[in-house]
Design an enzyme around this catalytic site. Structure first.
Site, PDB file in Angstrom:
ATOM      1  N   ASP A  30      43.809  -7.043   9.764  1.00 13.41           N
ATOM      2  CA  ASP A  30      44.993  -6.216   9.988  1.00 13.41           C
ATOM      3  C   ASP A  30      45.569  -5.785   8.639  1.00 13.41           C
ATOM      4  O   ASP A  30      45.650  -6.576   7.693  1.00 13.41           O
ATOM      5  CB  ASP A  30      46.030  -7.021  10.786  1.00 13.41           C
ATOM      6  CG  ASP A  30      47.119  -6.148  11.372  1.00 13.41           C
ATOM      7  OD1 ASP A  30      47.199  -6.043  12.605  1.00 13.41           O
ATOM      8  OD2 ASP A  30      47.910  -5.582  10.575  1.00 13.41           O
ATOM      9  N   ASN A  87      49.169  -6.780  22.699  1.00 10.75           N
ATOM     10  CA  ASN A  87      50.431  -6.079  22.952  1.00 10.75           C
ATOM     11  C   ASN A  87      50.162  -4.896  23.881  1.00 10.75           C
ATOM     12  O   ASN A  87      49.183  -4.178  23.698  1.00 10.75           O
ATOM     13  CB  ASN A  87      51.031  -5.577  21.633  1.00 10.75           C
ATOM     14  CG  ASN A  87      51.397  -6.719  20.707  1.00 10.75           C
ATOM     15  OD1 ASN A  87      51.832  -7.776  21.148  1.00 10.75           O
ATOM     16  ND2 ASN A  87      51.201  -6.527  19.408  1.00 10.75           N
ATOM     17  N   GLN A  94      53.186  -2.473  21.278  1.00 12.60           N
ATOM     18  CA  GLN A  94      51.921  -1.815  20.941  1.00 12.60           C
ATOM     19  C   GLN A  94      52.187  -0.536  20.151  1.00 12.60           C
ATOM     20  O   GLN A  94      53.028   0.276  20.544  1.00 12.60           O
ATOM     21  CB  GLN A  94      51.139  -1.482  22.221  1.00 12.60           C
ATOM     22  CG  GLN A  94      49.767  -0.892  21.936  1.00 12.60           C
ATOM     23  CD  GLN A  94      48.921  -0.716  23.196  1.00 12.60           C
ATOM     24  OE1 GLN A  94      49.392  -0.938  24.312  1.00 12.60           O
ATOM     25  NE2 GLN A  94      47.669  -0.322  23.001  1.00 12.60           N
ATOM     26  N   VAL A  96      49.212   1.001  18.306  1.00 10.29           N
ATOM     27  CA  VAL A  96      47.928   1.720  18.283  1.00 10.29           C
ATOM     28  C   VAL A  96      47.353   1.656  19.697  1.00 10.29           C
ATOM     29  O   VAL A  96      47.110   0.559  20.224  1.00 10.29           O
ATOM     30  CB  VAL A  96      46.948   1.112  17.259  1.00 10.29           C
ATOM     31  CG1 VAL A  96      45.619   1.862  17.303  1.00 10.29           C
ATOM     32  CG2 VAL A  96      47.533   1.135  15.853  1.00 10.29           C
ATOM     33  N   HIS A 100      43.403  -3.782  21.646  1.00  9.67           N
ATOM     34  CA  HIS A 100      42.910  -4.690  20.615  1.00  9.67           C
ATOM     35  C   HIS A 100      43.533  -6.057  20.796  1.00  9.67           C
ATOM     36  O   HIS A 100      44.653  -6.188  21.281  1.00  9.67           O
ATOM     37  CB  HIS A 100      43.210  -4.148  19.207  1.00  9.67           C
ATOM     38  CG  HIS A 100      44.635  -3.740  19.020  1.00  9.67           C
ATOM     39  ND1 HIS A 100      45.128  -2.544  19.511  1.00  9.67           N
ATOM     40  CD2 HIS A 100      45.681  -4.360  18.422  1.00  9.67           C
ATOM     41  CE1 HIS A 100      46.418  -2.450  19.215  1.00  9.67           C
ATOM     42  NE2 HIS A 100      46.782  -3.542  18.559  1.00  9.67           N
ATOM     43  N   HIS A 102      44.774  -9.373  18.782  1.00  9.74           N
ATOM     44  CA  HIS A 102      45.132  -9.949  17.489  1.00  9.74           C
ATOM     45  C   HIS A 102      44.692 -11.412  17.478  1.00  9.74           C
ATOM     46  O   HIS A 102      45.010 -12.165  18.406  1.00  9.74           O
ATOM     47  CB  HIS A 102      46.647  -9.939  17.281  1.00  9.74           C
ATOM     48  CG  HIS A 102      47.273  -8.583  17.216  1.00  9.74           C
ATOM     49  ND1 HIS A 102      47.714  -8.033  16.018  1.00  9.74           N
ATOM     50  CD2 HIS A 102      47.578  -7.686  18.172  1.00  9.74           C
ATOM     51  CE1 HIS A 102      48.268  -6.845  16.276  1.00  9.74           C
ATOM     52  NE2 HIS A 102      48.200  -6.614  17.566  1.00  9.74           N
TER      53      HIS A 102
END
Ligand code: DGP
Length: 114
Positions: A30, A87, A94, A96, A100, A102
Site C-alpha cells: 500500500d 472496505n 473504500q 479505490v 481489494h 488489506h
C-alpha cells in the site's frame, strides 16, 4: 467497468512494489501504509466492491483470502497474528473501486477500528 489505479498496476502501466502474483491475484504494498506490513491483495479480474460480488466470484474471493493467509504465514506473521480488511463503499472507507483485501501486520491491532 471503470478503470482504476489498480487496473493500471495489474497491467504494469504504473509502478508498484509487487510482493506476490499468481494467475488470479496480484499483491503489492500500500502507498499509504497503516502498519509495518500493509499489502493489498487484488483480483486481476475486476469486481468494483464486495457488494458487487456474486456467487460466481466465490472461488476468486476464496483465492484472495488464501493468498493473503499464505503470504502472512510465509513472511512470519501468522503466529503473532494480523488483520485482513475489505472496505466497501462510502461508510466502509473504500476509495479505490476495484475490490481489494488489506493485509495489515507487524504491530498490535485494536478493536473497534474507529
Ligand atoms: P480503500 O480505502 O480500502 O479503497 O484502500 C485503497 C488503498 O489503496 C489505500 O490504502 C491507499 C492505496 N493506494 C491508492 N492508490 C495507490 C497506488 O497508486 N499505489 C498503491 N500501491 N497503493 C495505492
Amino acid at each position: 467497468m471503470a478503470d482504476t489505479i489498480f487496473d493500471k498496476i495489474i497491467r504494469r502501466e504504473i509502478p508498484a512494489d509487487i510482493v506476490y502474483e499468481d494467475d488470479d491475484v496480484l499483491a503489492f504494498r500500500d502507498l499509504n501504509p497503516q502498519a509495518p506490513v500493509h499489502v493489498l491483495f487484488v483480483p486481476k479480474q475486476s469486481i468494483a466492491t464486495l457488494d458487487g460480488a456474486v456467487a460466481a466470484d466465490a472461488e476468486l474471493l476464496g483465492k484472495l483470502l488464501l493468498a493473503a493467509a499464505a503470504y502472512a504465514r510465509r513472511e512470519g506473521h501468522a503466529d503473532q497474528g494480523y488483520r485482513t480488511v475489505i472496505n466497501c463503499n462510502e461508510y466502509g472507507g473504500q476509495t479505490v473501486f476495484h475490490l481489494h483485501l488489506h493485509l495489515l501486520a507487524g504491530r498490535q491491532m485494536h478493536w473497534p477500528p474507529g
